[in-house]
Structures are given as structure tokens and as C-alpha cells.
Scaffold this motif. Structure first.
Motif, mmCIF file in Angstrom:
data_model
loop_
_atom_site.group_PDB
_atom_site.id
_atom_site.type_symbol
_atom_site.label_atom_id
_atom_site.label_comp_id
_atom_site.label_asym_id
_atom_site.label_seq_id
_atom_site.Cartn_x
_atom_site.Cartn_y
_atom_site.Cartn_z
ATOM 1 N N GLN A 21 3.276 -1.688 0.725
ATOM 2 C CA GLN A 21 1.844 -1.634 0.926
ATOM 3 C C GLN A 21 1.354 -0.199 0.728
ATOM 4 O O GLN A 21 1.969 0.738 1.226
ATOM 5 C CB GLN A 21 1.511 -2.114 2.325
ATOM 6 C CG GLN A 21 0.043 -2.121 2.635
ATOM 7 C CD GLN A 21 -0.224 -2.552 4.076
ATOM 8 O OE1 GLN A 21 0.696 -2.846 4.823
ATOM 9 N NE2 GLN A 21 -1.471 -2.572 4.454
ATOM 10 N N LYS A 22 0.263 -0.037 0.016
ATOM 11 C CA LYS A 22 -0.339 1.283 -0.152
ATOM 12 C C LYS A 22 -0.994 1.673 1.171
ATOM 13 O O LYS A 22 -1.602 0.857 1.838
ATOM 14 C CB LYS A 22 -1.408 1.254 -1.249
ATOM 15 C CG LYS A 22 -0.868 0.971 -2.624
ATOM 16 C CD LYS A 22 -0.619 2.249 -3.340
ATOM 17 C CE LYS A 22 -0.244 1.939 -4.790
ATOM 18 N NZ LYS A 22 0.562 2.934 -5.370
ATOM 19 N N VAL A 23 -0.832 2.922 1.536
ATOM 20 C CA VAL A 23 -1.447 3.417 2.759
ATOM 21 C C VAL A 23 -2.522 4.431 2.413
ATOM 22 O O VAL A 23 -2.432 5.116 1.389
ATOM 23 C CB VAL A 23 -0.403 4.046 3.718
ATOM 24 C CG1 VAL A 23 0.576 3.005 4.203
ATOM 25 C CG2 VAL A 23 0.326 5.195 3.065
ATOM 26 N N ILE A 24 -3.523 4.524 3.266
ATOM 27 C CA ILE A 24 -4.610 5.477 3.006
ATOM 28 C C ILE A 24 -4.389 6.799 3.726
ATOM 29 O O ILE A 24 -5.092 7.761 3.478
ATOM 30 C CB ILE A 24 -5.982 4.888 3.430
ATOM 31 C CG1 ILE A 24 -5.998 4.606 4.928
ATOM 32 C CG2 ILE A 24 -6.334 3.660 2.625
ATOM 33 C CD1 ILE A 24 -7.371 4.402 5.510
ATOM 34 N N LEU A 107 -10.513 6.066 13.624
ATOM 35 C CA LEU A 107 -9.560 6.887 12.881
ATOM 36 C C LEU A 107 -9.429 6.404 11.441
ATOM 37 O O LEU A 107 -9.486 7.200 10.502
ATOM 38 C CB LEU A 107 -8.203 6.873 13.587
ATOM 39 C CG LEU A 107 -7.074 7.661 12.929
ATOM 40 C CD1 LEU A 107 -7.465 9.128 12.735
ATOM 41 C CD2 LEU A 107 -5.807 7.556 13.765
ATOM 42 N N GLN A 108 -9.279 5.108 11.251
ATOM 43 C CA GLN A 108 -9.102 4.562 9.900
ATOM 44 C C GLN A 108 -10.337 4.803 9.027
ATOM 45 O O GLN A 108 -10.213 5.169 7.860
ATOM 46 C CB GLN A 108 -8.769 3.063 9.960
ATOM 47 C CG GLN A 108 -7.468 2.750 10.666
ATOM 48 C CD GLN A 108 -6.243 3.342 9.988
ATOM 49 O OE1 GLN A 108 -6.189 3.524 8.790
ATOM 50 N NE2 GLN A 108 -5.234 3.663 10.789
ATOM 51 N N GLU A 109 -11.531 4.597 9.586
ATOM 52 C CA GLU A 109 -12.770 4.843 8.832
ATOM 53 C C GLU A 109 -12.875 6.317 8.445
ATOM 54 O O GLU A 109 -13.285 6.646 7.333
ATOM 55 C CB GLU A 109 -13.997 4.474 9.666
ATOM 56 C CG GLU A 109 -14.252 3.012 9.833
ATOM 57 C CD GLU A 109 -15.409 2.748 10.790
ATOM 58 O OE1 GLU A 109 -16.040 3.706 11.304
ATOM 59 O OE2 GLU A 109 -15.678 1.557 11.037
ATOM 60 N N LEU A 110 -12.539 7.184 9.363
ATOM 61 C CA LEU A 110 -12.625 8.619 9.114
ATOM 62 C C LEU A 110 -11.654 9.043 8.022
ATOM 63 O O LEU A 110 -12.011 9.818 7.131
ATOM 64 C CB LEU A 110 -12.356 9.392 10.402
ATOM 65 C CG LEU A 110 -12.657 10.878 10.383
ATOM 66 C CD1 LEU A 110 -14.105 11.144 9.988
ATOM 67 C CD2 LEU A 110 -12.385 11.481 11.747
ATOM 68 N N ILE A 111 -10.432 8.530 8.055
ATOM 69 C CA ILE A 111 -9.446 8.848 7.012
ATOM 70 C C ILE A 111 -9.946 8.349 5.659
ATOM 71 O O ILE A 111 -9.849 9.058 4.657
ATOM 72 C CB ILE A 111 -8.064 8.256 7.356
ATOM 73 C CG1 ILE A 111 -7.478 8.952 8.580
ATOM 74 C CG2 ILE A 111 -7.110 8.377 6.171
ATOM 75 C CD1 ILE A 111 -6.237 8.281 9.148
ATOM 76 N N ARG A 112 -10.493 7.134 5.644
ATOM 77 C CA ARG A 112 -11.044 6.578 4.393
ATOM 78 C C ARG A 112 -12.160 7.466 3.852
ATOM 79 O O ARG A 112 -12.216 7.756 2.655
ATOM 80 C CB ARG A 112 -11.564 5.158 4.645
ATOM 81 C CG ARG A 112 -11.008 4.150 3.698
ATOM 82 C CD ARG A 112 -11.486 2.726 3.964
ATOM 83 N NE ARG A 112 -10.399 1.966 4.560
ATOM 84 C CZ ARG A 112 -10.323 1.581 5.816
ATOM 85 N NH1 ARG A 112 -11.289 1.840 6.655
ATOM 86 N NH2 ARG A 112 -9.295 0.915 6.254
ATOM 87 N N TRP A 113 -13.060 7.919 4.740
ATOM 88 C CA TRP A 113 -14.161 8.775 4.324
ATOM 89 C C TRP A 113 -13.633 10.105 3.773
ATOM 90 O O TRP A 113 -14.093 10.583 2.738
ATOM 91 C CB TRP A 113 -15.122 9.037 5.487
ATOM 92 C CG TRP A 113 -16.295 9.872 5.082
ATOM 93 C CD1 TRP A 113 -17.471 9.435 4.553
ATOM 94 C CD2 TRP A 113 -16.390 11.305 5.137
ATOM 95 N NE1 TRP A 113 -18.282 10.501 4.279
ATOM 96 C CE2 TRP A 113 -17.649 11.663 4.621
ATOM 97 C CE3 TRP A 113 -15.535 12.316 5.559
ATOM 98 C CZ2 TRP A 113 -18.080 12.978 4.537
ATOM 99 C CZ3 TRP A 113 -15.956 13.627 5.469
ATOM 100 C CH2 TRP A 113 -17.219 13.955 4.969
ATOM 101 N N LEU A 114 -12.674 10.704 4.468
ATOM 102 C CA LEU A 114 -12.118 11.982 4.022
ATOM 103 C C LEU A 114 -11.436 11.838 2.665
ATOM 104 O O LEU A 114 -11.519 12.733 1.827
ATOM 105 C CB LEU A 114 -11.127 12.534 5.051
ATOM 106 C CG LEU A 114 -11.733 13.030 6.361
ATOM 107 C CD1 LEU A 114 -10.646 13.359 7.369
ATOM 108 C CD2 LEU A 114 -12.620 14.239 6.121
ATOM 109 N N LYS A 115 -10.780 10.719 2.447
ATOM 110 C CA LYS A 115 -10.100 10.484 1.173
ATOM 111 C C LYS A 115 -11.109 10.384 0.023
ATOM 112 O O LYS A 115 -10.855 10.856 -1.078
ATOM 113 C CB LYS A 115 -9.264 9.207 1.273
ATOM 114 C CG LYS A 115 -8.296 9.009 0.140
ATOM 115 C CD LYS A 115 -7.406 7.817 0.421
ATOM 116 C CE LYS A 115 -6.359 7.675 -0.635
ATOM 117 N NZ LYS A 115 -5.081 8.254 -0.254
#
Length: 177
Positions: A21-24, A107-115
Motif C-alpha cells: 500500500q502506498k503511504v502518504i 494528523l492525516q489531513e495535515l500530512i496530506r496538505w503538507l504533501k
């Protein structure tokens, strides 16, 4: 000779590797500007592997699942990062310092936004280092609450994060010269 099957190293590698699975979160966790102990706690946090009171209560180790910092909700990863009032305030402090404009609150939303943000690689690495430090210090505050009955102020945590990120950036960038 034409009846032999076609051999491909890539195909063999893909078979051995399997479907992963790809991880963000990989760039955030394994960021070179992050302190190694911050990377480890980040790695555990993004996979929801930290031993929160909610997890401990499920297996009968803890009598309560309440957040050790705010006592307002069940202490799972979603609450601890960043629904807990303390961690939310720390996150807002970090966002102000780094100029992060995202309204993401998990946390997940923030990581997605930063990416996805349109910033240079270096600026993203600084953002990631700040976030990894924040995860570490929130976890440390949670543990301090349990073991020492002491929770550092949001201001003290923010000051610590800013100092360690600045030192780490200075250390990593000067060793590359």
C-alpha cells in the motif's frame, strides 16, 4: 531460442516485493531534518501504534480510556493528535510559527496538505520536521502527565519545538557544506 520465456528483473522484484500500500506519510517520517527520536514517535503515531490509554483500556491494562492531558475524551490517536485541547493549541502555535495556512485538524489531513502544498523541498522538510517534533513533544507531555503529574505549557512546548528544529536545520545544513 524464441520459445524461452522473457525474463525481467523488474518483474521478479515486483513479485518478491508484493503489493504494498502506498503511504502518504513517508516524507514526513523519514525527513532528514527531523531528529531520529522524533522520526520514531512519528512513525508510530501515523500508524496508530502508540500505546494510548484507549488501547490500554481495551486490553485491560488501564482502568480508564480518558486523555491523560485534557481528560475530555478517549485518548486514541485521533484525539491525541489534534482533538485534545492541548495538542490543538500546540498545533496552532506551530502553524503560526511556520506560516502553515491549512485548516486541517487531523494528523492525516495535515500530512496530506503538507504533501500537496506548493512549497520548495526545503520548506516542506522544515514543515515536516516541525510536525515530527510536535508529535514527539505531545507524546512526551502525555507521558509526563502520567509519570510526573506535570504538563508543560503550550508556550514552553512551542519554544522547545522552535529551538530543536532550528538547531537541527543548522546542524544538517552545515554538515552538507
Amino acid at each position: 531460442m524464441s520459445s524461452w520465456p522473457k525474463y525481467s528483473i523488474q518483474e521478479v522484484y515486483d513479485k518478491i516485493k508484493g503489493d504494498k500500500q502506498k503511504v502518504i506519510w513517508d516524507k514526513m517520517v523519514w525527513n532528514r531534518l527531523s531528529v531520529p527520536k522524533h522520526r520514531f514517535i512519528s512513525w508510530m503515531a501515523v500508524q496508530s501504534k502508540l500505546q494510548t490509554t484507549a488501547k490500554l483500556a481495551q486490553v485491560g491494562i488501564s482502568t480508564s480510556d480518558r486523555c491523560l492531558i485534557c481528560h475530555n475524551g478517549a485518548e486514541d490517536h485521533v484525539h491525541l493528535f489534534f482533538q485534545c485541547e492541548y495538542s490543538e493549541r500546540c498545533l496552532n502555535d506551530l502553524k503560526r510559527w511556520l506560516g502553515i495556512t491549512s485548516s486541517s485538524s487531523t494528523l492525516q489531513e495535515l500530512i496530506r496538505w503538507l504533501k500537496r502544498t506548493k512549497q520548495s523541498k526545503f520548506v516542506k522538510q522544515v514543515f515536516y520536521a516541525g510536525l515530527a517534533a510536535l508529535l514527539y513533544y505531545v507524546w512526551q507531555a502525555r507521558n509526563s502527565s502520567y509519570w510526573n503529574a506535570l504538563i508543560p505549557s503550550v508556550e514552553a512546548t512551542g519554544k522547545q519545538i522552535r529551538a530543536i528544529v532550528k538547531i537541527r536545520i543548522g546542524t544538517v545544513t552545515t554538515t552538507e557544506d
